[in-house]
Scaffold this motif. Structure first.
Motif, mmCIF file in Angstrom:
data_model
loop_
_atom_site.group_PDB
_atom_site.id
_atom_site.type_symbol
_atom_site.label_atom_id
_atom_site.label_comp_id
_atom_site.label_asym_id
_atom_site.label_seq_id
_atom_site.Cartn_x
_atom_site.Cartn_y
_atom_site.Cartn_z
ATOM 1 N N ALA A 210 -7.224 -7.929 97.159
ATOM 2 C CA ALA A 210 -7.095 -7.090 95.966
ATOM 3 C C ALA A 210 -6.506 -5.748 96.375
ATOM 4 C CB ALA A 210 -8.451 -6.888 95.309
ATOM 5 N N PHE A 211 -5.596 -5.267 95.563
ATOM 6 C CA PHE A 211 -5.001 -3.945 95.727
ATOM 7 C C PHE A 211 -5.469 -3.127 94.529
ATOM 8 C CE2 PHE A 211 -2.354 -7.022 97.776
ATOM 9 C CZ PHE A 211 -1.971 -6.427 98.963
ATOM 10 N N TYR A 212 -6.222 -2.087 94.790
ATOM 11 C CA TYR A 212 -6.827 -1.287 93.724
ATOM 12 C C TYR A 212 -6.170 0.085 93.731
ATOM 13 C CZ TYR A 212 -10.611 1.180 91.239
ATOM 14 O OH TYR A 212 -11.343 1.946 90.375
ATOM 15 N N LEU A 213 -5.313 0.335 92.733
ATOM 16 C CA LEU A 213 -4.600 1.601 92.629
ATOM 17 C C LEU A 213 -5.376 2.545 91.727
ATOM 18 C CD1 LEU A 213 -0.960 0.288 92.044
ATOM 19 C CD2 LEU A 213 -2.219 0.512 94.194
ATOM 20 N N PHE A 214 -5.529 3.793 92.178
ATOM 21 C CA PHE A 214 -6.249 4.761 91.361
ATOM 22 C C PHE A 214 -5.659 6.145 91.554
ATOM 23 C CE2 PHE A 214 -8.336 4.672 95.426
ATOM 24 C CZ PHE A 214 -8.713 5.980 95.684
ATOM 25 N N ASP A 215 -5.858 6.989 90.534
ATOM 26 C CA ASP A 215 -5.371 8.362 90.580
ATOM 27 C C ASP A 215 -6.546 9.315 90.374
ATOM 28 O OD1 ASP A 215 -5.953 8.126 87.875
ATOM 29 O OD2 ASP A 215 -3.859 8.152 87.240
ATOM 30 N N GLU A 216 -6.271 10.582 90.154
ATOM 31 C CA GLU A 216 -7.336 11.563 89.961
ATOM 32 C C GLU A 216 -8.222 11.216 88.771
ATOM 33 O OE1 GLU A 216 -8.507 14.262 91.740
ATOM 34 O OE2 GLU A 216 -7.178 13.465 93.287
ATOM 35 N N ALA A 217 -7.626 10.714 87.703
ATOM 36 C CA ALA A 217 -8.380 10.386 86.496
ATOM 37 C C ALA A 217 -9.383 9.252 86.726
ATOM 38 C CB ALA A 217 -7.427 10.017 85.360
ATOM 39 N N SER A 218 -9.106 8.381 87.657
ATOM 40 C CA SER A 218 -9.997 7.245 87.918
ATOM 41 C C SER A 218 -10.697 7.349 89.265
ATOM 42 C CB SER A 218 -9.216 5.932 87.809
ATOM 43 O OG SER A 218 -8.063 5.957 88.619
ATOM 44 N N LEU A 219 -10.725 8.547 89.850
ATOM 45 C CA LEU A 219 -11.333 8.757 91.169
ATOM 46 C C LEU A 219 -12.825 8.429 91.185
ATOM 47 C CD1 LEU A 219 -10.989 9.714 94.089
ATOM 48 C CD2 LEU A 219 -11.313 12.060 93.281
ATOM 49 N N THR A 220 -13.552 8.820 90.144
ATOM 50 C CA THR A 220 -14.994 8.554 90.095
ATOM 51 C C THR A 220 -15.252 7.051 90.111
ATOM 52 O OG1 THR A 220 -15.388 10.604 88.894
ATOM 53 C CG2 THR A 220 -17.108 8.931 88.773
ATOM 54 N N GLY A 221 -14.499 6.296 89.334
ATOM 55 C CA GLY A 221 -14.647 4.837 89.314
ATOM 56 C C GLY A 221 -14.298 4.210 90.653
ATOM 57 N N ALA A 222 -13.287 4.755 91.324
ATOM 58 C CA ALA A 222 -12.894 4.233 92.639
ATOM 59 C C ALA A 222 -13.996 4.478 93.665
ATOM 60 C CB ALA A 222 -11.592 4.875 93.088
ATOM 61 N N ARG A 223 -14.585 5.649 93.611
ATOM 62 C CA ARG A 223 -15.696 5.946 94.540
ATOM 63 C C ARG A 223 -16.874 5.008 94.299
ATOM 64 N NH1 ARG A 223 -15.255 12.496 94.172
ATOM 65 N NH2 ARG A 223 -13.716 12.719 95.835
ATOM 66 N N LEU A 224 -17.174 4.758 93.042
ATOM 67 C CA LEU A 224 -18.258 3.838 92.713
ATOM 68 C C LEU A 224 -17.945 2.427 93.210
ATOM 69 C CD1 LEU A 224 -20.955 3.250 91.336
ATOM 70 C CD2 LEU A 224 -19.695 2.936 89.195
ATOM 71 N N ALA A 225 -16.726 1.963 92.991
ATOM 72 C CA ALA A 225 -16.331 0.629 93.474
ATOM 73 C C ALA A 225 -16.437 0.555 94.993
ATOM 74 C CB ALA A 225 -14.907 0.300 93.011
ATOM 75 N N TRP A 226 -15.986 1.604 95.691
ATOM 76 C CA TRP A 226 -16.066 1.652 97.159
ATOM 77 C C TRP A 226 -17.511 1.477 97.614
ATOM 78 C CZ3 TRP A 226 -12.581 1.675 101.083
ATOM 79 C CH2 TRP A 226 -13.036 2.050 102.339
ATOM 80 N N LYS A 227 -18.428 2.216 96.963
ATOM 81 C CA LYS A 227 -19.848 2.142 97.326
ATOM 82 C C LYS A 227 -20.443 0.781 97.010
ATOM 83 C CE LYS A 227 -20.694 7.060 96.793
ATOM 84 N NZ LYS A 227 -21.318 8.109 95.970
ATOM 85 N N LEU A 228 -20.104 0.228 95.846
ATOM 86 C CA LEU A 228 -20.656 -1.063 95.451
ATOM 87 C C LEU A 228 -20.195 -2.197 96.362
ATOM 88 C CD1 LEU A 228 -20.399 -0.845 91.557
ATOM 89 C CD2 LEU A 228 -22.475 -0.731 92.950
ATOM 90 N N LEU A 229 -18.998 -2.061 96.932
ATOM 91 C CA LEU A 229 -18.482 -3.104 97.818
ATOM 92 C C LEU A 229 -18.946 -2.938 99.268
ATOM 93 C CD1 LEU A 229 -14.853 -3.382 96.422
ATOM 94 C CD2 LEU A 229 -16.756 -4.978 96.074
ATOM 95 N N ALA A 230 -19.526 -1.785 99.587
ATOM 96 C CA ALA A 230 -19.997 -1.528 100.955
ATOM 97 C C ALA A 230 -21.065 -2.541 101.346
ATOM 98 C CB ALA A 230 -20.549 -0.115 101.072
ATOM 99 N N GLY A 231 -20.889 -3.148 102.486
ATOM 100 C CA GLY A 231 -21.874 -4.084 103.002
ATOM 101 C C GLY A 231 -21.927 -5.414 102.273
#
Length: 145
Positions: free
Chosen positions: A104-125
């Motif tokens: 998966a390639f997940y593209l995000f910008d400043e407007a979607s930064l909060t969602g990207a951080r959440l996705a990063w954390k949820l996928l950890a481990g």
């Protein structure tokens, strides 16, 4: 499965999509490009047609008779009639359906930064998920994590 997070940092999303899709096609891969906004997909469709002969990317918008034949399919849903093993999330809205793909390639910008951080954390481990984070530096992509 691997998830590559791409922080656009001002890079035009259409250009990033064209570059990533082009590299996948060169490797014999198919890709599904997903965005909820049909207008954004129509703009991307025009951009991909306007690349010129040297850089044309064969593609189509989902809902046509030839969806299964499209190496690059633009869609509002993660359904993959073209049997793509790669999904490119173009609108910054993470979809768990992406985990069914090989990459998966997940593209995000400043407007979607909060969602990207959440996705990063949820996928950890998460078992079987490898995450990579890319950012633009001096006009090129650099892996940060």
């Amino acid at each position: 499965m691997r998830v590559d997070f791409y922080q656009l940092g001002g890079a035009p999303v259409e250009g990033v999509i064209a570059t990533l899709a082009g590299k996948l096609l060169e490797g014999g891969e198919r890709v599904l490009v997903v965005a909820a906004d049909e207008g954004a997909l129509a703009r991307l469709d025009r951009q991909l047609w306007d690349q010129g002969e040297a850089s044309f990317l064969p593609h189509g918008i989902a809902g046509g008779a030839d969806d299964a034949r499209q190496p690059v399919l633009l869609s509002t849903t993660p359904d993959t009639p073209n049997l793509a093993r790669n999904i490119l999330i173009a609108d910054g809205e993470w979809r768990d359906a992406a985990l069914a793909f090989e990459r998966a390639f997940y593209l995000f910008d400043e407007a979607s930064l909060t969602g990207a951080r959440l996705a990063w954390k949820l996928l950890a481990g998460r078992e079987g998920v490898e995450r990579r984070y890319w950012a633009r530096e001096d006009g090129r992509w650099v892996q940060k994590a």
